[in-house]
Enzyme design. Structure first.
Site, PDB file in Angstrom:
ATOM      1  N   LYS A  64      80.153  46.134  59.813  1.00 56.20           N
ATOM      2  CA  LYS A  64      80.998  47.108  59.120  1.00 56.20           C
ATOM      3  C   LYS A  64      80.523  47.196  57.684  1.00 56.20           C
ATOM      4  O   LYS A  64      80.370  46.175  57.001  1.00 56.20           O
ATOM      5  CB  LYS A  64      82.482  46.710  59.154  1.00 56.20           C
ATOM      6  CG  LYS A  64      83.184  47.081  60.441  1.00 56.20           C
ATOM      7  CD  LYS A  64      83.272  48.570  60.595  1.00 56.20           C
ATOM      8  CE  LYS A  64      83.753  48.967  61.971  1.00 56.20           C
ATOM      9  NZ  LYS A  64      83.650  50.422  62.172  1.00 56.20           N
TER      10      LYS A  64
ATOM     11  N   GLU B 279      73.366  45.823  66.545  1.00 55.14           N
ATOM     12  CA  GLU B 279      74.619  45.054  66.580  1.00 55.14           C
ATOM     13  C   GLU B 279      74.804  44.339  67.903  1.00 55.14           C
ATOM     14  O   GLU B 279      74.716  44.941  68.974  1.00 55.14           O
ATOM     15  CB  GLU B 279      75.815  45.972  66.318  1.00 55.14           C
ATOM     16  CG  GLU B 279      77.138  45.226  66.251  1.00 55.14           C
ATOM     17  CD  GLU B 279      78.294  46.077  65.779  1.00 55.14           C
ATOM     18  OE1 GLU B 279      79.430  45.572  65.748  1.00 55.14           O
ATOM     19  OE2 GLU B 279      78.070  47.259  65.433  1.00 55.14           O
TER      20      GLU B 279
END
Length: 470
Positions: free
Chosen positions: A284, A268
Site C-alpha cells: 500500500k 505482491e
C-alpha cells in the site's frame, strides 16, 4: 463417481528428467517459450534481487484441470469432463488429497501439486455478496491443473531441475491446433484503440462517493479500479516477456489455458506457506519514479513520510493480521517488517511482511476461506468494501485482484496478488488498474495513480502499435 474418486491414486511417483546448470533468467525463458506454445501450462517468473524472488518455475502437460463457477465444479482430463456441485475450495482440498503420492520433497519449494488461480469473484461463494457488475468474460472463478512436467529454476544457485510425474490412466490434456500468429501485438485499426470502462470524470466521482461512505462511517478504505481493453492479434508470450524485461518483479505469471491467457506482472505476495509458517506481504502506497535523481528522491521521501500512505498500509496490516488469526496459532502472528520501501522501474511501493504459525491440520482450502480475497485489494472492513466495489465498478474483475500461483503436496504454497494483470480472450486484451481510497484521498491523484501503475503495459502496447503501423 465424484471428482476425487476419479483420480485417486493415479500419481505413483516422480522422476528427475534433467538438470541444467548455470541457468540465467534469459536462458530459462528460452527453454520455456516453446512449451507455452505446444501445451497448456503456466510460468511463475521471478525478477529483481528481493528475498521473495529466488525461484522461477514452469509447469506443462496438465493431466487434469479443475475449474469452478459458483458451486459448479468441472474436472477435465484427456477423456472428457465430469461436473459436480460442490464448494470449490472443498473440491480443491479433496483433489490435493486424492492425487497426493507418498514421496518426499525432492525439489524445494515445489515437488508436485496444483497450479492455477482464484478469481476475485470466488468471494461470492465465501460470503453473501451482491453481483451486479457485468460478467462479460464468462470465465471460471477458479482454475487449477496438475502438471505432469515442471521445472524449478533456483536463481541463487543457477540450477534448474526438470521433474516428470509418473501417472497411471492419465494422459496430458491435448491442446487444439492453433493457427500461427503474427509477431505483432496490437492491431493498427480503429479497434486497437485503448478504451476504459470509466471516463475520467466517472472515476473522480466514484472516488468522491467512496470518500462520502468513509465520512459516513461505512468503511475506512476501498480499493477502486478501472478496466482498460484493446484488440490484440499477436503473440501474448512476446508481450509478457517484453514486460518482464522492462520492469522485472518477483511475482510474474503467464498462464496458457483453454479459451484464455493470463499475463500477470505482479510484485505482491498474497500467501506463502512453508510447513506451518504462513506469510503475507501487502503493498500500500505508491509513487511514480522521477526522471532525475532529485525528483526520484523527492518521490521516495514523500511516500515514506506521507501520513495518508502510512494510515492506508497500517489499516491493511491490521486486517490481514485478523485474517491470518483465523487459521494461525494464538499469539503467533508477527509484523516482521513494516513500511519497507521497494523500488521498481516505474514506481516506489511500501510493503509490510506479516507471518504466523498455522494451527495443526489446516488445509489450503481453509487458508483461502480465511483470507481470500487479499485485504490490500478490497479495503477495510473487507465485506462492506467489496459491496461498494460491486456498486461502483462496471465489470467483474475476474483474476485481477484474485491470486495466481501453486499449492504443493508438501505443505508449500506461493500465491500472488494478481495486480498489473491482463486477460486475453477472443483477441481482446483486458487490463485493470486501481488503488486504495481513504478519506484523505484526492480524486485526481487517485486517477493519476492508476495510470502510473499501468504505464509499463501502455508503453509496450504503444511501441508495438507503432511497429505495426510503419
Amino acid at each position: 463417481m465424484v471428482l476425487d474418486d476419479m483420480v485417486r491414486g493415479t500419481v505413483r511417483g516422480v522422476r528427475l528428467a534433467k538438470v541444467f546448470h548455470q541457468e540465467t533468467d534469459a536462458s530459462f525463458l528460452e527453454k520455456v517459450a516453446p512449451l507455452m506454445r505446444t501445451s497448456y501450462g503456466a510460468v511463475l517468473l521471478s525478477g529483481t534481487d528481493l528475498d521473495c524472488a529466488r525461484h522461477s518455475m514452469v509447469f506443462w502437460n496438465p493431466v487434469l484441470m479443475m475449474s469452478s463457477k459458483g458451486q459448479r465444479v468441472t474436472l477435465t482430463t484427456a477423456e472428457g469432463h465430469l461436473i459436480e456441485e460442490r464448494h470449490p475450495l472443498e473440491a480443491l482440498d479433496r483433489l490435493l488429497d486424492a492425487t497426493r503420492p507418498h514421496f518426499p520433497m525432492l525439489v524445494e519449494p515445489f515437488s508436485g501439486g496444483l497450479v492455477g488461480y482464484l478469481a476475485y469473484e470466488l468471494k461470492n461463494v465465501l460470503e453473501m455478496l451482491p453481483q451486479t457488475a457485468a460478467d462479460d468474460l464468462e470465465l471460471p472463478e477458479s482454475l487449477f491443473f496438475l502438471p505432469q512436467d515442471f521445472m524449478v529454476f533456483d536463481r541463487l544457485t543457477g540450477e534448474t531441475l526438470h521433474l516428470t510425474l509418473k501417472t497411471t490412466a492419465l494422459a496430458p490434456i491435448p491442446r487444439p491446433a492453433m493457427p500461427a500468429v503474427a509477431h505483432r501485438l496490437v492491431s493498427s485499426g480503429e479497434d486497437g484503440d485503448l478504451h476504459s470502462d470509466f471516463s475520467r470524470n466517472e472515476y473522480l466521482n466514484a472516488v468522491a462517493r467512496i470518500r462520502r461512505y468513509i465520512q459516513n462511517g461505512d468503511v475506512y478504505q476501498v480499493n477502486l479500479s478501472q478496466r482498460f481493453s484493446a484488440s490484440f492479434h499477436g503473440d501474448p508470450w512476446i508481450l509478457w516477456t517484453q514486460l518482464f524485461h522492462r520492469n522485472p518483479a518477483p511475482f510474474y505469471a503467464y498462464l496458457h489455458l483453454p479459451h484464455h491467457h493470463i499475463l500477470c506482472t505482479s510484485m505482491e505476495r498474497f500467501l506463502c506457506r512453508r510447513g506451518d509458517t504462513l506469510e503475507t506481504r501487502p503493498i500500500k502506497g505508491t509513487r511514480p519514479r522521477g526522471a532525475r535523481a532529485d525528483e526520484d528522491g523527492a518521490m521516495r521521501e514523500d511516500l515514506c513520510t506521507n501520513p495518508k500512505d502510512d494510515a492506508e498500509l497500517s489499516m491493511i496490516v491490521d486486517l490481514l493480521r485478523n485474517d491470518l488469526g483465523r487459521v494461525c496459532q494464538p499469539r503467533s502472528i508477527v509484523v516482521a517488517e513494516h513500511k519497507r520501501l521497494e523500488g521498481y522501474a516505474n514506481v516506489w511501493h511500501l510493503v509490510s511482511i506479516i507471518t504466523g504459525k498455522l494451527q495443526p491440520g489446516v488445509s489450503a482450502g481453509q487458508i483461502f476461506r480465511a483470507t481470500f480475497p487479499g485485504g490490500s485489494v478490497t479495503g477495510c472492513p473487507k465485506i462492506r468494501a467489496m459491496e461498494i466495489i460491486d456498486e461502483l465498478e462496471h465489470h467483474v474483475r475476474h483474476v485481477y485482484t484474485g491470486s495466481i500461483g501453486y499449492v504443493g503436496w508438501h505443505d508449500t504454497m506461493d500465491m500472488n496478488i494478481a495486480i498489473r494483470t491482463a486477460i486475453l480472450k477472443d483477441s481482446r486484451l483486458y487490463f485493470a488498474v486501481g488503488g486504495g481510497v481513504v478519506f484523505d484521498s484526492e480524486e485526481s491523484a487517485e486517477y493519476e495513480e492508476t495510470l502510473h501503475k499501468g504505464r509499463t503495459l501502455f508503453q509496450a502496447m504503444a511501441q508495438h502499435q507503432e511497429e505495426v503501423c510503419r
